[in-house]
Write a protein that holds these residues in place. Structure first.
Motif, PDB file in Angstrom:
ATOM      1  N   SER A 177       0.832  -1.211   0.000  1.00  0.00           N
ATOM      2  CA  SER A 177       0.000   0.000   0.000  1.00  0.00           C
ATOM      3  C   SER A 177       0.866   1.262   0.000  1.00  0.00           C
ATOM      4  O   SER A 177       0.366   2.376  -0.162  1.00  0.00           O
ATOM      5  N   MET A 178       2.189   1.083   0.190  1.00  0.00           N
ATOM      6  CA  MET A 178       3.089   2.246   0.197  1.00  0.00           C
ATOM      7  C   MET A 178       3.032   3.006  -1.135  1.00  0.00           C
ATOM      8  O   MET A 178       3.170   4.223  -1.170  1.00  0.00           O
ATOM      9  N   ARG A 179       2.873   2.278  -2.203  1.00  0.00           N
ATOM     10  CA  ARG A 179       2.924   2.920  -3.519  1.00  0.00           C
ATOM     11  C   ARG A 179       1.862   4.022  -3.632  1.00  0.00           C
ATOM     12  O   ARG A 179       2.147   5.150  -4.037  1.00  0.00           O
ATOM     13  N   ARG A 180       0.640   3.669  -3.257  1.00  0.00           N
ATOM     14  CA  ARG A 180      -0.435   4.659  -3.388  1.00  0.00           C
ATOM     15  C   ARG A 180      -0.200   5.841  -2.435  1.00  0.00           C
ATOM     16  O   ARG A 180      -0.407   6.996  -2.795  1.00  0.00           O
ATOM     17  N   SER A 181       0.267   5.530  -1.227  1.00  0.00           N
ATOM     18  CA  SER A 181       0.520   6.597  -0.245  1.00  0.00           C
ATOM     19  C   SER A 181       1.620   7.533  -0.731  1.00  0.00           C
ATOM     20  O   SER A 181       1.512   8.759  -0.602  1.00  0.00           O
ATOM     21  N   LEU A 182       2.688   6.963  -1.277  1.00  0.00           N
ATOM     22  CA  LEU A 182       3.797   7.812  -1.760  1.00  0.00           C
ATOM     23  C   LEU A 182       3.358   8.636  -2.964  1.00  0.00           C
ATOM     24  O   LEU A 182       3.714   9.813  -3.084  1.00  0.00           O
ATOM     25  N   ASP A 183       2.589   8.029  -3.861  1.00  0.00           N
ATOM     26  CA  ASP A 183       2.096   8.794  -5.022  1.00  0.00           C
ATOM     27  C   ASP A 183       1.226   9.959  -4.564  1.00  0.00           C
ATOM     28  O   ASP A 183       1.257  11.037  -5.146  1.00  0.00           O
ATOM     29  N   GLN A 230      17.576  -1.475   4.542  1.00  0.00           N
ATOM     30  CA  GLN A 230      18.887  -1.049   5.053  1.00  0.00           C
ATOM     31  C   GLN A 230      20.035  -1.921   4.573  1.00  0.00           C
ATOM     32  O   GLN A 230      21.175  -1.486   4.565  1.00  0.00           O
ATOM     33  N   TRP A 231      19.746  -3.164   4.189  1.00  0.00           N
ATOM     34  CA  TRP A 231      20.812  -4.068   3.756  1.00  0.00           C
ATOM     35  C   TRP A 231      20.892  -4.149   2.227  1.00  0.00           C
ATOM     36  O   TRP A 231      21.609  -4.969   1.670  1.00  0.00           O
ATOM     37  N   GLY A 232      20.114  -3.304   1.541  1.00  0.00           N
ATOM     38  CA  GLY A 232      20.352  -3.093   0.116  1.00  0.00           C
ATOM     39  C   GLY A 232      19.740  -4.079  -0.864  1.00  0.00           C
ATOM     40  O   GLY A 232      20.091  -4.050  -2.040  1.00  0.00           O
ATOM     41  N   HIS A 233      18.809  -4.940  -0.427  1.00  0.00           N
ATOM     42  CA  HIS A 233      18.295  -5.939  -1.375  1.00  0.00           C
ATOM     43  C   HIS A 233      16.857  -5.698  -1.808  1.00  0.00           C
ATOM     44  O   HIS A 233      16.153  -6.653  -2.161  1.00  0.00           O
ATOM     45  N   GLY A 234      16.421  -4.466  -1.806  1.00  0.00           N
ATOM     46  CA  GLY A 234      15.079  -4.184  -2.289  1.00  0.00           C
ATOM     47  C   GLY A 234      14.720  -2.735  -2.031  1.00  0.00           C
ATOM     48  O   GLY A 234      15.296  -2.086  -1.149  1.00  0.00           O
ATOM     49  N   VAL A 235      13.794  -2.218  -2.835  1.00  0.00           N
ATOM     50  CA  VAL A 235      13.346  -0.834  -2.663  1.00  0.00           C
ATOM     51  C   VAL A 235      11.834  -0.753  -2.824  1.00  0.00           C
ATOM     52  O   VAL A 235      11.201  -1.633  -3.407  1.00  0.00           O
ATOM     53  N   VAL A 236      11.295   0.334  -2.282  1.00  0.00           N
ATOM     54  CA  VAL A 236       9.902   0.696  -2.539  1.00  0.00           C
ATOM     55  C   VAL A 236       9.943   1.960  -3.390  1.00  0.00           C
ATOM     56  O   VAL A 236      10.743   2.861  -3.142  1.00  0.00           O
ATOM     57  N   THR A 237       9.106   2.000  -4.394  1.00  0.00           N
ATOM     58  CA  THR A 237       9.142   3.130  -5.335  1.00  0.00           C
ATOM     59  C   THR A 237       7.794   3.843  -5.389  1.00  0.00           C
ATOM     60  O   THR A 237       6.767   3.277  -5.005  1.00  0.00           O
ATOM     61  N   ASN A 238       7.811   5.071  -5.872  1.00  0.00           N
ATOM     62  CA  ASN A 238       6.553   5.709  -6.266  1.00  0.00           C
ATOM     63  C   ASN A 238       6.564   5.844  -7.791  1.00  0.00           C
ATOM     64  O   ASN A 238       7.525   5.429  -8.459  1.00  0.00           O
ATOM     65  N   LYS A 239       5.504   6.422  -8.326  1.00  0.00           N
ATOM     66  CA  LYS A 239       5.374   6.481  -9.786  1.00  0.00           C
ATOM     67  C   LYS A 239       6.498   7.312 -10.409  1.00  0.00           C
ATOM     68  O   LYS A 239       7.087   6.939 -11.421  1.00  0.00           O
ATOM     69  N   ASN A 243      -0.058  -1.955  -9.821  1.00  0.00           N
ATOM     70  CA  ASN A 243       1.097  -1.069  -9.997  1.00  0.00           C
ATOM     71  C   ASN A 243       2.288  -1.547  -9.158  1.00  0.00           C
ATOM     72  O   ASN A 243       2.116  -2.161  -8.108  1.00  0.00           O
ATOM     73  N   ILE A 244       3.474  -1.217  -9.632  1.00  0.00           N
ATOM     74  CA  ILE A 244       4.698  -1.674  -8.961  1.00  0.00           C
ATOM     75  C   ILE A 244       4.918  -0.896  -7.667  1.00  0.00           C
ATOM     76  O   ILE A 244       4.941   0.335  -7.665  1.00  0.00           O
ATOM     77  N   SER A 245       5.095  -1.625  -6.574  1.00  0.00           N
ATOM     78  CA  SER A 245       5.384  -0.993  -5.283  1.00  0.00           C
ATOM     79  C   SER A 245       6.779  -1.405  -4.816  1.00  0.00           C
ATOM     80  O   SER A 245       7.686  -0.592  -4.715  1.00  0.00           O
ATOM     81  N   GLY A 246       6.960  -2.703  -4.577  1.00  0.00           N
ATOM     82  CA  GLY A 246       8.267  -3.209  -4.149  1.00  0.00           C
ATOM     83  C   GLY A 246       9.094  -3.639  -5.357  1.00  0.00           C
ATOM     84  O   GLY A 246       8.566  -4.134  -6.352  1.00  0.00           O
ATOM     85  N   VAL A 247      10.395  -3.407  -5.258  1.00  0.00           N
ATOM     86  CA  VAL A 247      11.306  -3.783  -6.334  1.00  0.00           C
ATOM     87  C   VAL A 247      12.386  -4.659  -5.710  1.00  0.00           C
ATOM     88  O   VAL A 247      13.084  -4.240  -4.797  1.00  0.00           O
ATOM     89  N   GLN A 248      12.485  -5.880  -6.195  1.00  0.00           N
ATOM     90  CA  GLN A 248      13.302  -6.869  -5.501  1.00  0.00           C
ATOM     91  C   GLN A 248      14.598  -7.169  -6.243  1.00  0.00           C
ATOM     92  O   GLN A 248      14.620  -7.306  -7.467  1.00  0.00           O
ATOM     93  N   GLN A 249      15.643  -7.313  -5.448  1.00  0.00           N
ATOM     94  CA  GLN A 249      16.947  -7.794  -5.923  1.00  0.00           C
ATOM     95  C   GLN A 249      17.454  -6.957  -7.098  1.00  0.00           C
ATOM     96  O   GLN A 249      17.342  -5.748  -7.059  1.00  0.00           O
ATOM     97  N   ASN A 250      17.965  -7.576  -8.142  1.00  0.00           N
ATOM     98  CA  ASN A 250      18.652  -6.775  -9.156  1.00  0.00           C
ATOM     99  C   ASN A 250      17.708  -5.905  -9.985  1.00  0.00           C
ATOM    100  O   ASN A 250      18.171  -5.065 -10.765  1.00  0.00           O
TER     101      ASN A 250
END
Ligand SMILES: [Zn+2]
Length: 418
Positions: free
Chosen positions: A151-157, A170-179, A206-213
């Protein structure tokens, strides 16, 4: 901590080698005397004194012998019994997720796997938005609570319609994005999963979490947006490391392209050796390996770009690495490999063909077993040994006895196992 403690007591010098005293006729630029100088030479682990000329140690020995190499203009340093050791080598660091080039960042200091909740993180973003110009990147560190919350995606948008926001675990293996961040990274919500990573989608698809590479295009996008910001960050990091006696560092190439790494190194004043390891981004079309030359390059006399790094799995922290034991925070799943087995097989084949050192992030026991098996079936000890394959971050526990035998045979003939 250990490094700090040592460093309180020692002078640190980074020099290439220690050479014994064989009666050199030339005078020294600098001599160090009356010390306890560690040589790393089994025949004589410590000497009292050494002499330097043209930035190289050319003689070691007793204080009396070394003093004879001093001339009128020689700088003399009396160590008064202090210890001298070679510079420490930091063999694994990541610049791009430890230091953000984004102009607006927040970092919750305490390392915590669950991290702060949604409300607290949104509050941090909102505070940064007060001073943000449209289009400026906002970056912050999160834990799994927010990472798994699609649900972060909609909130950030909703709170940041005009600014790209990237929240990294914090350990670098994933991100949350907005549009905005998605588009700034050259992607859209219709993007399909690239090789090496995948997307988590919200209820709108819609894409919220972005995993690994899959996160690599986002890191590169931030760094490309602020190339001038990377340089002072890299310089101050180098100064901090030098204070701790670290005189050479290996950065995994996260967040860089070869050309960005090259120009950054050429414009930064980094008074120590630096190696950057290729980290290809992934697209739907596969790994973008052609963006990193196979042959090592040297952007400056003291820097090298060489080798290639892949994350074969994630980490136990977000429950992605393929493990024989289930992860309770991921519905008792056992994790997964980031790449299909055939792609890993291809990476190994490329390493053997190109003779490029392979650095593979593996953190769980099942991933390790699979990769070791693939290595065994893909080449001979004569082919593998010179490549000095490295397993990074291995938290899979001790290899089994059979695995240790394979490691000794394929990688390190001096590997001791019982
Ligand atoms: Zn790492």
């Amino acid at each position: 901590m250990r490094v700090k403690n040592i460093c309180r007591r020692v002078f640190l010098l980074a020099f290439v080698t220690c050479i014994g005293l064989y009666g050199f006729a030339q005078s020294a630029d600098i001599i160090l005397t009356n010390g306890k100088i560690f040589t790393a030479n089994q025949q004589q682990l410590y000497v009292q004194a050494l002499a330097i000329r043209d930035n190289k140690i050319f003689a070691t020995g007793t204080t009396a012998a070394i003093e004879k190499l001093a001339a009128g203009n020689t700088k003399k340093i009396d160590l008064e019994g202090k210890t001298v050791v070679p510079g420490f080598n930091d063999q694994h660091d990541h610049f791009a997720f430890a230091f953000s080039a984004a102009p607006l960042t927040f970092d919750h200091v305490e390392f915590s796997v669950p991290g702060l909740g949604k409300a607290a993180v949104l509050d941090s973003v909102a505070r940064l938005l007060v001073n943000a110009k449209p289009g400026e990147w906002i970056e912050g560190k999160i834990g799994t609570t927010v990472f798994f919350d699609t649900s972060m995606r909609r909130s950030l948008d909703s709170i940041a319609p005009d600014n790209p926001v990237l929240l990294q675990v914090q350990w670098g293996h994933g991100v949350v994005t907005n549009k905005k961040a998605l588009y700034a990274a050259g992607l859209s919500d219709t993007a399909k999963d690239p090789v090496g990573g995948w997307y988590d989608r919200n209820s709108d698809g819609n894409i919220s979490g972005v995993q690994q590479n899959a996160e690599e295009p986002f890191r590169i996008a931030i760094n490309m947006a602020y190339p001038g910001a990377i340089i002072p960050l890299m310089e101050s990091f180098a100064r901090e490391q030098l204070k701790g006696g670290i005189t050479s560092t290996l950065f995994m190439g996260t967040g860089f392209t070869h050309s960005l790494a090259t120009t950054t190194l050429q414009h930064a004043n980094i008074p120590r050796r630096l190696r950057i390891v290729a980290w290809p981004r992934s697209t739907l079309q596969g790994r973008q390996i052609s963006e990193w030359p196979v042959v090592p390059t040297h952007p400056t006399p003291t820097s090298t770009i060489s080798g290639i790094k892949y994350c074969i799995d994630g980490t136990p922290l977000e429950g992605n690495a393929l493990s024989s034991k289930p992860y309770h925070n991921r519905g008792n799943g056992n994790g997964r490999l980031n790449y299909p087995v055939d792609t890993i097989r291809q990476m190994l084949k490329e390493a053997l063909t190109n003779k490029r050192q392979l650095l593979i992030h593996i953190t769980a026991d099942s991933s390790f077993g699979i990769v070791l098996h693939l290595i065994q079936e893909s080449g001979t000890p004569e082919q593998w040994r010179p490549l000095r394959v490295r397993v990074e971050h291995n938290t899979a526990g001790d290899p089994t006895k059979d695995q240790r035998k394979i490691i000794k045979r394929l990688w390190y003939s001096d590997y001791a196992y019982t």
